[in-house]
Design an enzyme around this catalytic site. Sequence first.
Site, PDB file in Angstrom:
ATOM      1  N   LYS A 180       0.867  -1.185   0.000  1.00 27.21           N
ATOM      2  CA  LYS A 180       0.000   0.000   0.000  1.00 27.21           C
ATOM      3  C   LYS A 180       0.903   1.235   0.000  1.00 27.21           C
ATOM      4  CE  LYS A 180      -1.388   2.570   3.107  1.00 27.21           C
ATOM      5  NZ  LYS A 180      -1.108   3.792   2.329  1.00 27.21           N
ATOM      6  N   PRO A 181       1.007   1.886  -1.156  1.00 23.89           N
ATOM      7  CA  PRO A 181       1.834   3.109  -1.181  1.00 23.89           C
ATOM      8  C   PRO A 181       1.121   4.259  -0.495  1.00 23.89           C
ATOM      9  CG  PRO A 181       0.822   2.745  -3.332  1.00 23.89           C
ATOM     10  CD  PRO A 181       0.409   1.577  -2.460  1.00 23.89           C
ATOM     11  N   GLY A 234       7.560   4.894   7.765  1.00 23.03           N
ATOM     12  CA  GLY A 234       6.739   6.095   7.931  1.00 23.03           C
ATOM     13  C   GLY A 234       7.027   6.715   9.281  1.00 23.03           C
ATOM     14  N   SER A 235       6.071   7.451   9.791  1.00 19.10           N
ATOM     15  CA  SER A 235       6.296   8.190  11.030  1.00 19.10           C
ATOM     16  C   SER A 235       6.251   7.272  12.262  1.00 19.10           C
ATOM     17  CB  SER A 235       5.231   9.277  11.168  1.00 19.10           C
ATOM     18  OG  SER A 235       3.956   8.680  11.209  1.00 19.10           O
ATOM     19  N   GLU A 256      10.596   1.033   9.992  1.00 23.90           N
ATOM     20  CA  GLU A 256      11.571   2.084   9.656  1.00 23.90           C
ATOM     21  C   GLU A 256      10.868   3.404   9.928  1.00 23.90           C
ATOM     22  OE1 GLU A 256      14.627   1.706   8.912  1.00 23.90           O
ATOM     23  OE2 GLU A 256      14.785  -0.390   8.320  1.00 23.90           O
ATOM     24  N   LEU A 257      11.202   4.039  11.049  1.00 23.28           N
ATOM     25  CA  LEU A 257      10.389   5.171  11.514  1.00 23.28           C
ATOM     26  C   LEU A 257      11.151   6.498  11.415  1.00 23.28           C
ATOM     27  CD1 LEU A 257       8.816   3.233  14.537  1.00 23.28           C
ATOM     28  CD2 LEU A 257       7.991   3.373  12.177  1.00 23.28           C
ATOM     29  N   CYS A 290      14.225  10.661   6.105  1.00 28.96           N
ATOM     30  CA  CYS A 290      14.377  10.275   7.510  1.00 28.96           C
ATOM     31  C   CYS A 290      15.830  10.394   7.923  1.00 28.96           C
ATOM     32  CB  CYS A 290      13.884   8.852   7.704  1.00 28.96           C
ATOM     33  SG  CYS A 290      14.654   7.730   6.544  1.00 28.96           S
ATOM     34  N   GLU A 391      11.206  16.115  14.035  1.00 32.54           N
ATOM     35  CA  GLU A 391      11.759  15.915  12.700  1.00 32.54           C
ATOM     36  C   GLU A 391      11.241  17.067  11.819  1.00 32.54           C
ATOM     37  OE1 GLU A 391      10.301  12.281  11.006  1.00 32.54           O
ATOM     38  OE2 GLU A 391      12.195  11.940   9.980  1.00 32.54           O
ATOM     39  N   SER A 451      23.353   5.824   2.516  1.00 28.20           N
ATOM     40  CA  SER A 451      22.388   4.770   2.155  1.00 28.20           C
ATOM     41  C   SER A 451      22.965   3.921   1.027  1.00 28.20           C
ATOM     42  CB  SER A 451      21.077   5.394   1.686  1.00 28.20           C
ATOM     43  OG  SER A 451      20.553   6.194   2.712  1.00 28.20           O
TER      44      SER A 451
END
Length: 488
Positions: A180-181, A234-235, A256-257, A290, A391, A451
């Site tokens: 789900k994008p 995401g957050s 991955e927050l 991020c 952030e 990365s």
Amino acid sequence: MRTPDDLLNQFPRTLFIGGRWSDDPTTLEVINPATGRPLTSVADATPEQGIAALDAAVAAQASWAATEPRQRAEILRRAFDLVIERADDFALCMTLEMGKPLAESRGEVTYGAEFLRWFSEEAVRIEGRYSLAPSGGQRIITVRQPVGPVYAITPWNFPLAMATRKIGPALAAGCTVVIKPASQTPLTTMLFMTVLQEAGLPDGVVNCVTTGHSGDLSKAIIADPRLRKLTFTGSTEVGRVLLRQASGGILRTSMELGGNAPFVVLASADIDKAVTGAVQAKMRNIGEACTAANRFIVHESLVEDFSSRLADRLAAMRVGDGTADGVEVGPLINADAVDHIEELIKEAVGHGARVTTGGSRLTGGDYGDGFFLAPTVLTGVTPECRCFREEIFGPVAPVTSFSSLDEAVALANDTEFGLIGYVFGESLTEALTAAERIETGMIGLNSGVISNPAAPFGGVKASGLGREGSHEGLEEYLETKYIGLSLG
Ligand code: NAP
């Protein structure tokens, strides 16, 4: 390069389930952040349609798990080749829906495709072991098996790379996927579905649903006992909600927050290297990463020189529509993001910070109704400022100073986040000491971008659980089964 209309006519913009595009109406608008106007629209899936996508993934799971690793690898490798062949299409798609300049979108195509190549190579290196039990007699055999159907939720800031970073290892391991994008950037993932199909991926192995009801649709999929893994980028706020939901089915999770990266410039730093690294770490992806440097913590002997050079570099960057030649900084994702960041700047100024360049939104003329913000440097920022604690997710660089290594490390660690930190310094002892003491999953040492698909990406503390990329990224999609064998 194609025109936007040509590009968008390459795929139906509906739901991709069981190898077929649905004939749903397309009612969910996608906005071009450079113009503030609708670009196109996509299907808006209901929770029931989310479950239909899971049905397809569940139906395909056993045969995909039984597909020879070499065959899985070849499909991933073909997908890599096709993404590279269609690099211009992917780049344009990302720039139109997300805003980053075309040159950066091309960079993401290379980076995102590389996960497909890396995991095509890893697919044939899934190993178990055979050993004699310490007491003799019994043999210990371990085999690695796919976790099972995976639900992947991705954010809007890296529309291709966040999809390939999850789908690559899932397919290599033998897992099927529902992806789900983000509702703001569904198009790149849809284009990627056409590539997977062309690469020969069997029907139902990867399914894609777009929705404006992410919460309800995801809740239904996560509550389904046939799902075996949730992977989310995401957050932290949404990650916490999803972890609670995932506890019901004791799901394997990868999270991955958010981040709040410290960028520490030690007294021994080479100032030219540090400023160049700062521009990369801050401005990559318009600051909407991020991994973006969020707090510049600079030794008192260098802080003035560093800040003014950084301000000069940011002031010289060309801001505009990412499809235009020479643009280095695109728009933010939406109007809320611009409002939010302007508020953070005002709040810092209220605490005594000084704006040395930028400081506000850019409107009128070439900027039209797009969501543009001037690259900004704030000096004299104190740790209580919101831009130090939250952030920022935009092109704003807050700077503070320190006098001792202990103070720098304490400032760097004064956050609930722990994704990445940056350290610049030419004294190996001092730089490595700082790198070891900063509480993050990753450190850029004299490097503003680290990365890499072959490296383990991920955070500690509230920045997440698990790693993506590298062999560790594959482990996230594998279970270990132990078989105890008695001979005779
Ligand atoms: P977000 O609001 O958390 O959204 C991320 C994804 O979650 C989107 O697909 C979103 O769908 C979906 N979502 C939102 N609410 C949900 C809910 N209640 N249940 C299920 N799904 C839900 O984050 P974002 O603003 O898109 O992305 C920015 C954040 O991602 C930043 O914090 C950034 O640091 C983080 N990020 C982390 C990494 C990393 O590797 N650590 C990489 C990139 C980004 P909708 O679009 O429909 O809301």
